[in-house]
Design a protein around this motif. Structure first.
Motif, PDB file in Angstrom:
ATOM      1  N   CYS A  77      -5.325  -0.728  -4.216  1.00  0.00           N
ATOM      2  CA  CYS A  77      -4.884  -1.385  -2.990  1.00  0.00           C
ATOM      3  C   CYS A  77      -5.977  -1.354  -1.934  1.00  0.00           C
ATOM      4  CB  CYS A  77      -3.601  -0.745  -2.461  1.00  0.00           C
ATOM      5  SG  CYS A  77      -3.861   0.772  -1.542  1.00  0.00           S
TER       6      CYS A  77
ATOM      7  N   ARG B 282      -7.802  -6.800  -0.736  1.00  0.00           N
ATOM      8  CA  ARG B 282      -7.432  -5.474  -1.208  1.00  0.00           C
ATOM      9  C   ARG B 282      -8.552  -4.899  -2.069  1.00  0.00           C
ATOM     10  NH1 ARG B 282      -3.128  -7.216  -5.811  1.00  0.00           N
ATOM     11  NH2 ARG B 282      -4.564  -7.311  -7.524  1.00  0.00           N
TER      12      ARG B 282
ATOM     13  N   THR C 144     -11.164  -5.093   0.489  1.00  0.00           N
ATOM     14  CA  THR C 144     -10.423  -4.838   1.725  1.00  0.00           C
ATOM     15  C   THR C 144     -11.365  -4.817   2.924  1.00  0.00           C
ATOM     16  OG1 THR C 144      -9.059  -3.374   0.391  1.00  0.00           O
ATOM     17  CG2 THR C 144      -8.667  -3.360   2.762  1.00  0.00           C
TER      18      THR C 144
ATOM     19  N   PHE D 186      -3.335  -9.876   0.137  1.00  0.00           N
ATOM     20  CA  PHE D 186      -3.177  -8.652  -0.659  1.00  0.00           C
ATOM     21  C   PHE D 186      -2.720  -8.980  -2.072  1.00  0.00           C
ATOM     22  CE2 PHE D 186      -0.803  -5.043  -2.330  1.00  0.00           C
ATOM     23  CZ  PHE D 186      -1.666  -3.996  -2.079  1.00  0.00           C
TER      24      PHE D 186
ATOM     25  N   THR E 287       0.849  -1.192   0.000  1.00  0.00           N
ATOM     26  CA  THR E 287       0.000   0.000   0.000  1.00  0.00           C
ATOM     27  C   THR E 287       0.883   1.240   0.000  1.00  0.00           C
ATOM     28  OG1 THR E 287      -0.136  -0.251   2.380  1.00  0.00           O
ATOM     29  CG2 THR E 287      -2.013  -0.999   1.118  1.00  0.00           C
TER      30      THR E 287
END
Lengths: 112, 581, 583, 154
Positions: B439, C173, C177, D63, B283
């Motif tokens: 992100c 994400r 997220t 992620f 991020t």
């Protein structure tokens, strides 16, 4: 350790990349391999050995002509340097026999 | 006279037919008694496009274009037999491409450091360490060269280096950004795979210039071959003493390591990339502090992309002035583009800055894939870029000009768009990409992108309202201004630029409920043409929603309400009776 | 000396220290820049995108929360353009947030709601879409509603950095997220120690304490029940904030309040804190002076700390004071001593603890010893925030209530009892009494100021009758690790241990900064609350626990000696290693 | 996963990386290369061995697209949705695979034979549209060919 000296570097530079007269280069980047360059490369190595054709076979990076992969560049004494495109295993064999051994261009596959 | 080889290629001649021409050429050769002196080789591609019949005569290496039947005699007499060049037929064979970054790609064996050295490699490093012997002088060469970052923003490379050089600290880092994430751009991959040592050498020089002792190569995990080749390059460079302790006996010590990306486009953003190298979520962080001041593990760090670094060795060995001679006033050197889309020869091209888009499309890349269709626009800069309509094709390509047109250089993606491509659909594609790759940290990008995508979906489904265009603009503006990093700030660009130049196309979707390019499937109507229909009923069997009714006597019709536009009926119809409009 | 920066904000000249952000600098010249993610207590996360401002010379907008002011910068914080962008961003955030305001725990107390009101947002321009993530109430203490989360990252920061617990994390994400414990387990299965800092810092209703006020009202309505109440030291100095008053001590108004609400007895946790000191100081003297038991002695009145230790540092069990926390001691006493003396059936007692703390909700059923009276010693814990809501529901004009006294038997306290509410207080209180226990004399000065203040770890040496006592006070769980590691290192090497006595509080600032306290805590507020507590101590005639006459009477009439059999049964507990959690 | 020896494998990889800064992602790559995904036991072990909070490990795994928490299929189909492929109809290919295998992106067929991923640019734009099954790249794929291609995999 075999550290290289500045002198060695210079003399190598003078000699240039292509130290032999007869050579074949196969474009072996991801795009080429995806299109079958690895098969072409292996075929060239095998068949040149089997057929006793003396030529240096090397791999190289991508020349950017993705649409024509796999690309094979051939330099044989007495013939202009040409690049073949969309080469298959069969064409590779033809290149060895016709271009390298008999010094004739392989029609229809020349790209440059 | 040596034996001549005549390469023949019909590049879309209107008047001549290639096959007949070859026969005519052969006949006339025989008639002139030159049959033994030359052979005719029809080739698949000759690198010249849209210029009628093209001949290249080897070994003279002369190219004639737009050759007509009447020219044959002259060519045989003057060139084949006498070795003279016929000026009026001669094609301006100047290659529009100029290979600097890609110089060694296709020339050297990427796994051979000797090949690289033979090609003049590591001379730049040698000059930096043994001749210039000064960080400032290296940076000075970069300054003279005018090299700007090839990763996207085009920030002058020397300025970054200079900032980092001036930081006083025990440790600095050099990072190579090889996390090429732009869908459709792969020049970095090509360089890493084809000429890994150029990147390694560039990294060492950069490390020396800023005073780093450690470099990280951050490479996409999706590029295993690139990783393998870089690994080998590092190993070989280390063995030759070009990396590691006391490089070339200069006293400079530098180590390098590879770090893999893991599939996150946002890691192209510097602060996100740093977080990723540190082993964290990628991020972005607010800037300042800039990475050149406080970067990897809070130490000054410089991040350059692969293409930038690959140009560095030659700038050093040839001198900065050499590069500065190429390009435009503000953009020096060359740029590699990955040209794809509706183009004949998709691939990588490296051209000097200042070349026009038209030259790239029609002369370097062979023109449109389907020459019957009209070019509509060229999209540059990938998901952060914009479209450049065909009216601006003669614009010289450099950072400033692309910016003025509402697009960017970006990493060098170049997509050729023809009239069968829908601009709403294209905008949706790029925005969808950014939404997937956001992100998720900052609200404007995360939610703004998603909401814009919903609006675009609404429009391409035929449910759009004119007010939606204002909403799109409003969100886009907020994203540009309030997003934290480059990804969010630019994610709306494809939408804004298509809206700017092709608002009519949007309106056609909204007001007329039509997709002019015939791409948006919910705006299509499938119809069975009575004249072509043989009433076989195959379409009925293949319709998943039973939308086709009728019988063999009366014929068949499609119920537009039930139809889900899957296209099965068109595909199965042997008589091409199902048309979409 | 700091370098000073001069710049201009909205035409007003401002001079600040180098490194000051635009947001902070603007505040100095009375300009408020809206933000949702920046919390005064925490570093900027730069997530929300609302605090954008313009800097002359750039066509970008910058985040005021994290952009440092630079020399000669000219900044515009509010113009129609900026306000329009802020409005759009706010609308975007709202489009991803449920419109549950009326039925949300944060109604009228929500930072997002307030901003929406400030911007006068009366229409939704963007299509609403919500993330379907179920509510997680598995801890029984903290309730997670990720649907309401705006991903500001405050909870993640406090949980990971301040508290070093790592129960909460960002997963996935982009639009996916979300905040969640690692690997899709629920909060109950996570390393969560229930400190509640996440809930205290959350700007919306995404993380809230479990609301037990209904249970209290139900008990108060039940004529069969004999409701008793106690308040923790830190509550009295923070409750005022819910009514706009900071830094004031509301002890006597709270007593009055509880009577009006219908409690039959009004006690004070501070009294039990005095009892706690009798036991803990005795433990210390046993170990320190009589070499019975390992040193250092570590305090155990913070339940989040106990949970943390049982999960991550079970090798420290032998160092833990076995004394229960004050409110548990008081709970036990109400259902034994108090009922016996007043002839009440203990089963009728309904004990309510009002705490600055969420972990206390967990503590009341932590182990068998929490049922020392034979019943559950404390029936319900409510936090300061819940109390504030109850006051508002009760319709009582709290600020204007008359002062009243508590029920003395289990209510009167000394200065030592009240300072339990601030970091270092337990240590200071214990030292006051330990001094007496060791020397038989009273310390000339009861203040041990080296234990005070907001420094993360406070180490010092105290002289007790010529013997040096090395102490450490740690607060904020991330600082605890430091102290524990020192002890462990020394033990491993067989060296002399670095401390004799250690105080630990899970929350930064101690209980005044507890996870159940009013919102918007920051060091400034922590200092105000702490000052009010030390003022109370200062104002007391009696400032050492062993002089509390009601404590003396308790021991004389009922308990016997500290650490004696009865004391052991009612006031002490045991610890066990919890299944090894991975942070 | 017949020959899985989690402890030994992990130890080997961790040994190589442990002393290097920020090595978590590299270790995860190592595990995923071996197993095709990151098993939960690995994450737990890793957390203990490296003294990295489990939450940090999951933050990272979830992620990055590259890391998977579920075992992959026997054969992994990646359809490229880079720009070139998209313009040349890759979306249709995805629809076709989904229809034929009755799975969505990121899912594995019930028999565990196929897993479908949509990827951004395989880097062979000249061959667009492209799909890859395991290591083999299929270029210029037409919708109609897919059923036939899939039949080669068992």
């Amino acid at each position: 350790m075999k550290k290289i000296s500045v002198e060695t570097m210079d003399s190598m530079k003078k000699e240039g990349v292509d130290t032999s007269k007869n050579w074949i280069k196969v474009g072996m980047s991801t795009c080429g391999i995806a299109a079958g360059a690895d098969v072409v490369y292996a075929t060239l190595l095998d068949e040149a050995k089997k057929r006793n054709i003396e030529v240096v076979i090397k791999k190289c990076g991508c020349a950017g002509k993705c649409f024509a992969e796999p690309l094979v560049e051939v330099n044989v004494e007495g013939l202009p340097r040409v690049t073949y495109g969309k080469v298959t295993a069969e064409v590779a064999v033809t290149i060895l026999e016709r271009h390298v051994r008999n010094k004739k261009l392989v029609k229809d596959y020349i790209f440059f | 006279m040596p034996h001549k080889i005549i390469l023949v290629k019909d590049t879309g001649a209107v008047e001549n037919k290639g096959v007949d021409f070859n026969t005519m050429l052969a006949n006339q050769l025989r008639d002139s008694g030159a049959a033994e002196k030359a052979s005719i080789v029809p080739v698949a591609d000759i690198g010249v496009y849209d210029k009628g019949l093209v001949l290249r005569i080897l070994p003279d290496n002369v190219t004639y274009s737009n050759v007509r039947e009447a020219d044959i005699k002259k060519i045989i007499e003057q060139t084949v037999l006498a070795g003279k060049i016929i000026e009026e037929l001669s094609h301006d064979g100047r290659d529009k491409q100029l290979r600097i970054v890609l110089k060694n790609c296709g020339l050297v064996d990427p796994d051979s450091i000797d090949d690289y050295i033979r090609a003049g490699g590591y001379q730049g490093l040698r000059k930096a360490l043994l001749e210039l012997k000064s960080q400032d002088k290296v940076i000075e060469e970069l300054k003279k060269s005018g090299l700007r970052g090839r990763g996207g923003a085009g920030f002058p490379t020397w300025m970054k280096w200079s900032t980092a050089k001036n930081q006083k600290t025990d440790q600095k880092y050099m990072i190579c950004n090889g996390d090429e994430g732009d869908p459709g751009a792969y020049m970095d991959r090509s360089v890493l795979e084809g000429d890994p040592h150029a990147v390694v050498e560039g990294m060492i020089i950069a490390g020396y210039a800023i005073g780093a002792s450690k470099g990280y190569l951050y490479i996409r995990a999706e590029y295993p071959l690139a990783v393998k080749r870089i690994e080998k390059a590092l190993e070989d460079a280390r063995e030759y003493g070009l990396l590691g302790e006391n490089i070339l006996e200069s006293g400079f010590t530098y180590e390098m390591e590879i770090r893999l990306g893991a599939g996150a486009f946002v890691c192209g953003e510097e602060t996100a990339l740093i977080a990723s190298v540190e082993g964290k979520r990628g991020t972005p962080k607010p800037r300042p502090p800039f990475p050149a001041v406080k970067g990897l593990w809070d130490k000054p760090s410089i991040i350059n992309n692969v293409e930038t670094l690959a140009a560095v060795p030659q700038i050093l060995s040839n001198g900065g002035d050499w590069l500065a001679k190429i390009g435009t006033a503000t953009s020096k050197g060359t740029k590699v583009f990955a040209i794809t889309g509706k183009i004949k020869n998709s691939g990588l091209v490296e051209v000097p800055m200042g070349i026009t888009l038209r030259e790239i499309v029609f002369e370097v890349a062979g023109g449109l894939l389907n020459p019957e269709k009209k070019i509509k626009a060229v999209q540059t800069g990938g998901p952060s870029g914009g479209v450049i309509p065909k009216d601006f094709l003669d614009t010289p390509v450099d950072y400033e000009n692309l910016g003025k047109l509402g697009s960017i250089m970006g990493s060098g993606g170049m997509i050729v768009i023809d009239e069968t491509d829908c601009m709403v659909d294209l905008a949706k594609f790029y925005l969808g990409f950014c939404v997937d790759e956001s992100c998720g940290k900052c609200a404007p990008c995360r939610i703004g992108g998603y909401q814009m995508l919903q609006l675009l979906n609404k429009i391409s489904n035929g449910e759009g309202e004119l007010a939606d265009l204002d909403k799109l603009k409003r969100i886009a503006y907020a994203m540009q201004k309030a997003s934290l990093c480059g990804l969010g700030q630019t994610a709306a660009n494809p939408v804004l630029s298509t809206l700017k130049y092709f608002e009519d196309e949007y309106k056609a979707h909204i007001v007329n409920k039509k997709c002019p390019a015939g791409k948006c499937k919910y705006l299509l109507m499938y119809k069975i043409g009575e004249d072509k229909c043989k009433r076989c009923g195959v379409c009925v069997k293949n319709c998943p929603t039973q939308a086709i009714s009728g019988n063999r006597e009366k014929g068949f019709t499609i119920d537009q309400v039930k139809c889900i536009k899957c296209g099965n009926c068109t595909e199965v119809c042997k008589f091409e009776a199902v048309a979409k409009e | 000396m700091y370098k000073m920066i001069e710049a201009v904000i909205n035409g007003i000249k401002v001079e600040v220290k180098e490194g000051t952000t635009i947001l902070e600098a603007a505040k100095k010249v009375q300009i408020k820049i809206p933000t949702l993610c920046k919390h005064q207590d925490l570093p900027p996360s730069a997530a929300c995108g609302l605090c954008i401002v313009k800097i002359k010379g750039s066509n970008k907008m910058f985040r005021a929360c994290c952009t440092p002011l630079e020399e000669k910068m000219e900044i515009v914080t509010n113009d129609p353009d900026i306000v329009a962008v802020r409005r759009t961003v706010l609308e975007l955030i709202l489009s991803n947030h449920p419109n549950d305001c009326l039925t949300c725990a944060r109604n009228n107390n929500c930072e997002l709601q307030k901003l929406a009101a400030d911007f006068g947002i009366s229409e939704e321009h963007f299509k609403k879409f919500l993330r379907q993530i179920p509510k997680d109430s598995s801890t029984g203490v903290i309730e997670l509603q990720p649907e309401k989360c705006i991903l500001c990252g405050r909870c993640i920061y406090v949980c990971q950095q301040d508290q070093d617990v790592w129960a909460l994390s960002f997963l996935e994400r982009g639009m996916g997220t979300r905040i969640s414990p690692a690997g899709d387990i629920n909060m109950g299965e996570s390393p969560c120690v229930k400190c509640g800092q996440c809930s205290a810092h959350c700007p919306t209703g995404a993380i809230v304490e479990k609301d037990d006020t209904e249970r209290v009202w139900a008990a108060l309505r039940d004529s069969e029940k004999h409701c008793v109440v106690q308040i923790a030291p830190a509550v009295r100095v923070a409750i005022g904030e819910a009514f706009g008053v900071t830094g004031a001590n509301f002890t006597n108004k709270l007593y009055a309040l509880f009577r009006r609400m219908g409690f039959k007895a009004v006690f004070d946790t501070n009294f039990a804190a005095d009892v706690c000191i009798m036991e803990e100081a005795s433990e210390f003297v046993e170990r320190f002076a009589h070499k019975k038991g390992p040193l250092p002695l570590i305090t155990s009145c913070c339940p989040a700390w106990v949970d943390f230790m049982e999960k991550f540092h079970p090798d420290m069990i032998e160092h833990f004071s076995s004394t229960k926390s004050p409110h548990e001691i008081l709970g036990t006493l109400t259902k034994t001593y108090y009922t016996e003396k007043h002839n009440i059936d203990p089963k009728k007692i309904f004990g309510v603890s009002i705490m600055p703390c969420t972990a206390k909700k967990y503590e009341i059923t932590r182990s068998g010893e929490m049922f020392a009276s034979g019943l559950q010693d404390i029936d319900v814990v409510i936090t300061t925030r819940e109390l504030a809501r109850m006051i508002k529901q009760s319709g009582i004009d709290f600020l204007n209530l008359p002062d009243e006294e508590c029920d003395h038997m289990l209510g009167d306290y000394t200065g030592a009892g009240v300072i339990f509410g601030a970091t270092g207080g337990v240590m200071e209180a214990a030292l006051r009494t330990a001094y007496h226990f060791v020397t038989g004399k009273e310390a000339e000065k009861v203040e041990f100021k080296t234990t005070r203040g907001l420094k993360g770890v406070k180490e010092s040496e105290i002289n007790i009758a010529g013997t040096k006592v090395r102490i450490a006070v740690a607060h904020g769980l991330s600082h605890v690790e430091e102290v524990i590691n020192k002890i462990r290192e020394a033990k491993k090497k067989g060296e002399e241990l670095p401390y004799h006595f250690v105080e630990v509080m899970a929350c930064p600032g101690g209980c005044v900064g507890g996870g159940g306290q009013p919102y918007m805590v920051c060091d400034e507020l922590r200092k105000e609350r702490t000052a009010a507590i030390y003022q109370d101590d200062d104002d007391r005639v009696l400032r050492v626990s062993h002089k509390n006459p009601y404590v003396k009477r308790l021991y004389a009439d009922y308990i016997g000696n500290p650490l004696g059999d009865k004391a052991h049964k009612l006031f002490h507990t045991e610890y066990k290693s919890r299944p090894q959690y991975t942070r | 996963m017949e020959t899985k020896n989690l402890d030994a494998d992990l130890e080997r990889i961790v040994k190589k990386w442990k002393d290097k800064k920020g090595s978590l992602i590299m270790i995860l790559h190592g595990m995923q290369n071996l197993y095709g995904y990151v098993p939960r036991e690995t994450a737990l072990k890793l957390s203990q061995t490296l003294d990295v909070p489990l939450a940090r490990i999951y933050e990272v795994i979830t992620f990055y697209n590259y890391f998977k928490l579920e075992p992959p299929g026997k054969h992994n189909i990646s359809v490229c949705l880079g720009t070139a492929c998209y313009l040349k109809g890759a979306a249709d290919l995805i629809d076709e695979v989904k229809k034929l295998l009755e799975i969505n992106e990121g899912e594995t067929t019930k028999d565990g034979l196929f897993h479908l991923d949509v990827v951004r640019c395989l880097g062979c734009c000249g061959l667009a549209p492209v799909m890859m099954i395991d290591e083999k790249v299929y270029g210029k794929v037409q919708r109609k060919q897919i059923a036939e291609i899939l039949q080669n995999y068992h």
